[in-house]
Design a protein around this motif. Structure first.
Motif, PDB file in Angstrom:
ATOM      1  N   ILE A 156       0.840  -1.201   0.000  1.00 28.07           N
ATOM      2  CA  ILE A 156       0.000   0.000   0.000  1.00 28.07           C
ATOM      3  C   ILE A 156       0.870   1.243   0.000  1.00 28.07           C
ATOM      4  O   ILE A 156       0.587   2.221  -0.703  1.00 28.07           O
ATOM      5  CB  ILE A 156      -0.947  -0.014   1.214  1.00 28.07           C
ATOM      6  CG1 ILE A 156      -1.935  -1.175   1.098  1.00 28.07           C
ATOM      7  CG2 ILE A 156      -1.718   1.305   1.310  1.00 28.07           C
ATOM      8  CD1 ILE A 156      -2.753  -1.405   2.349  1.00 28.07           C
ATOM      9  N   ASP A 276      -4.260  -3.971  -4.789  1.00 29.54           N
ATOM     10  CA  ASP A 276      -5.324  -2.974  -4.688  1.00 29.54           C
ATOM     11  C   ASP A 276      -6.483  -3.469  -3.821  1.00 29.54           C
ATOM     12  O   ASP A 276      -7.027  -2.726  -2.998  1.00 29.54           O
ATOM     13  CB  ASP A 276      -5.842  -2.614  -6.085  1.00 29.54           C
ATOM     14  CG  ASP A 276      -4.832  -1.810  -6.891  1.00 29.54           C
ATOM     15  OD1 ASP A 276      -3.990  -1.141  -6.265  1.00 29.54           O
ATOM     16  OD2 ASP A 276      -4.873  -1.864  -8.131  1.00 29.54           O
ATOM     17  N   ALA A 279      -5.414  -3.465  -0.256  1.00 32.04           N
ATOM     18  CA  ALA A 279      -5.379  -2.097   0.265  1.00 32.04           C
ATOM     19  C   ALA A 279      -6.783  -1.613   0.594  1.00 32.04           C
ATOM     20  O   ALA A 279      -7.025  -1.039   1.670  1.00 32.04           O
ATOM     21  CB  ALA A 279      -4.719  -1.176  -0.763  1.00 32.04           C
ATOM     22  N   VAL A 375      -2.867   7.372   0.238  1.00 34.24           N
ATOM     23  CA  VAL A 375      -2.662   5.926   0.073  1.00 34.24           C
ATOM     24  C   VAL A 375      -1.380   5.507   0.775  1.00 34.24           C
ATOM     25  O   VAL A 375      -1.352   4.518   1.526  1.00 34.24           O
ATOM     26  CB  VAL A 375      -2.609   5.554  -1.426  1.00 34.24           C
ATOM     27  CG1 VAL A 375      -2.309   4.066  -1.586  1.00 34.24           C
ATOM     28  CG2 VAL A 375      -3.919   5.899  -2.104  1.00 34.24           C
ATOM     29  N   GLY A 379      -0.705   2.960   4.160  1.00 33.38           N
ATOM     30  CA  GLY A 379       0.260   1.865   4.270  1.00 33.38           C
ATOM     31  C   GLY A 379       1.195   2.046   5.449  1.00 33.38           C
ATOM     32  O   GLY A 379       1.496   1.091   6.178  1.00 33.38           O
TER      33      GLY A 379
END
Length: 503
Positions: A156, A276, A279, A375, A379
């Protein structure tokens, strides 16, 4: 028995009623659903248009045929977004995943065009490779146990960081050949858009703060008009309605070398979509089992099976829209489904698409700093909860992020490598996924040869431990001040002492 059965049935019914629905199933009021959906479209449209433009130029298409590729990209992106978010039996994750033409196969498609001289070979390769990917999807989903938080958190983070060069390019103007590329006016316009988004996000009104990105893009475009940065003159000459004609470029043709190359690209898409979905699972806070995961991958692959007949290319989830979900907190899949419907309409009414594409790249770049950075921040937040004591998790994170950033930091790094290797490694997300999973298996699953003494890279443990009961009682946001446990709202959590030997 019947009384007990009735009581149990009543209890089950009550539990079903009180059970919390999935976050992604939450519905917004119609107006907000439309507004949030349009915000998703504005977030991803530049990336959606870029691929058909690149491939169209490589194939020496006329302006009319290139415009057809763009229209088809909108139409197919919307169609597959609807499939991904709403779902059919065994196809579609029912997650707020925005779909669009994938960048991962651009190099492969341009190479096929150069070798064969036409798009028909591209469409044939996409068709066969996507069928292979559709059948291969369950194999990917069974490997989810190799994606613990140390892997998903690293991926991520890489997704967010690898997208930052995109938003920087947008902020500079988007076209490196333009005379004003990197000008103060472009960068200033991006900075103003970013500032507007930040200010709006501070509003107490939840609606305004969640629409901060959309409102900032609109405000930035209005500011750009008197500066000559936004040009809507081409809207009037655009075609009002046009349906993507099936087999507009002719029947697909099949070349073995093109198919083999495209299969590599499809595996890259599967790997990236894996990251994706993982995430988004963490951002939304929902459960994604193997069945649902496989259905999401199949939706990606279904796009490659359908798209060639409508003049388009393989689709994948857009990471920038995952960032939008993280920034706004709007997790509804129906919002993203609405965005998919808007894309379908844009694909049927080219004049509407011309309006959207007139938004300056610098404006989108300013908004991108919020989206892509969020994003990466998600992470990093996940990595903060990873246990680094007496293991090699720190090395897994370090090497994964380093390898994942290579394509963004040095695009020509793999220029001397074989073409098949470039296809895989040129996507930082895919190369990071391969490295992260491989290192996790090496250090956390294969114990043969692991020394008794921890590596110098392993964080030292404190020797202190909590019982499972105590750790289970702790919640996110709990912290300790002067020996007292304080929850996320600032209230003290009482500590109850239990006598082990009551008198």
């Amino acid at each position: 028995m019947s009384i007990r059965g009735n009581k149990r049935s009543q209890a089950d019914t009550q539990n079903a009623r009180t059970a919390s629905p999935r976050p992604e199933d939450h519905r917004q009021p119609p107006f907000l659903t439309l507004a949030y959906g349009f915000q998703h479209v504005l977030t991803m449209y530049a990336g959606l248009v870029a691929v058909p433009l690149i491939v169209g130029q490589a194939a020496n298409l006329s302006d009319a045929n290139t415009a057809f590729l763009i229209t088809a990209a909108f139409f197919m992106g919307g169609l597959i977004t609807l499939l991904q978010t709403l779902g059919l039996p065994f196809i579609g994750s029912q997650l707020p995943l925005m779909q669009g033409v994938s960048f991962d196969t651009v190099a492969i498609m341009t190479a096929i065009v150069s070798a064969t001289g036409g798009l028909q070979a591209v469409f044939g390769a996409v068709l066969v490779a996507s069928i292979f990917g559709f059948l291969f999807a369950p194999v990917i989903s069974k490997a989810l146990r190799f994606f613990p938080p140390v892997v998903t958190g690293s991926l991520i983070t890489v997704i967010g960081l690898s997208l930052l060069p995109v938003t920087i390019n947008w902020t500079m103007g988007g076209d490196s050949a333009a005379a004003d590329y990197g000008s103060l006016s472009n960068i200033g316009l991006g900075a103003i858009t970013l500032a507007i988004g930040l200010v709006l996000s501070k509003f107490k009104s939840g609606v305004i703060s969640r629409l901060a990105i959309l409102l900032a893009i609109v405000a930035g475009t209005v500011i750009a008009l008197p500066l000559g940065k936004a040009d809507f003159s081409g809207v009037a000459s655009s075609t009002v309605f046009a349906f993507p004609t099936p087999l507009h470029f002719g029947m697909p043709t099949f070349h073995l070398s093109a198919i083999v190359s495209m299969i590599i690209g499809i595996l890259v898409i599967l790997t990236e979509t894996t990251a994706d979905i993982l995430a988004l699972r963490e951002i939304v806070g929902t459960k994604v089992d193997n069945k649902r995961f496989t259905a999401g991958l199949r939706a990606d692959m279904a796009s490659g099976i359908i798209a060639p007949f409508f003049g388009s290319f393989p689709q994948s989830a857009f990471a920038q829209n995952i960032g939008l979900v993280a920034v706004t907190g709007v997790k509804s899949r129906f919002v993203v489904a609405t965005a998919g419907g808007i894309l379908v309409i844009l694909g049927l009414f080219p004049i509407l698409g011309r309006i959207v594409t007139a938004i300056p790249s610098a404006v989108l770049g300013g908004a991108g700093f919020l989206l892509f950075g969020s994003v990466a921040a998600s992470g990093i937040r996940m990595l903060a909860d990873v246990d680094y004591r007496h293991n090699m998790n720190l090395i897994i994170v370090a090497v994964t992020i380093s390898v994942g950033i290579i394509p963004a930091a040095a695009p020509d790094f793999y220029a001397q490598f074989p073409s098949w290797f470039q296809t895989i490694a040129s996507s930082g997300i895919s190369s990071a996924a391969i490295v992260a999973v491989s290192l996790n298996i090496l250090f956390n699953h294969i114990h043969l040869g692991t020394p008794e003494e921890p590596s110098v890279f392993a964080a030292a443990g404190t020797g202190r431990q909590l019982s499972p009961g105590v750790s289970a009682a702790l919640k996110h946001g709990d912290h300790v001040i002067n020996g007292q446990i304080i929850d996320a709202k600032g209230n003290e959590v009482p500590v109850v002492k239990h006598n082990s030997h009551p008198s």
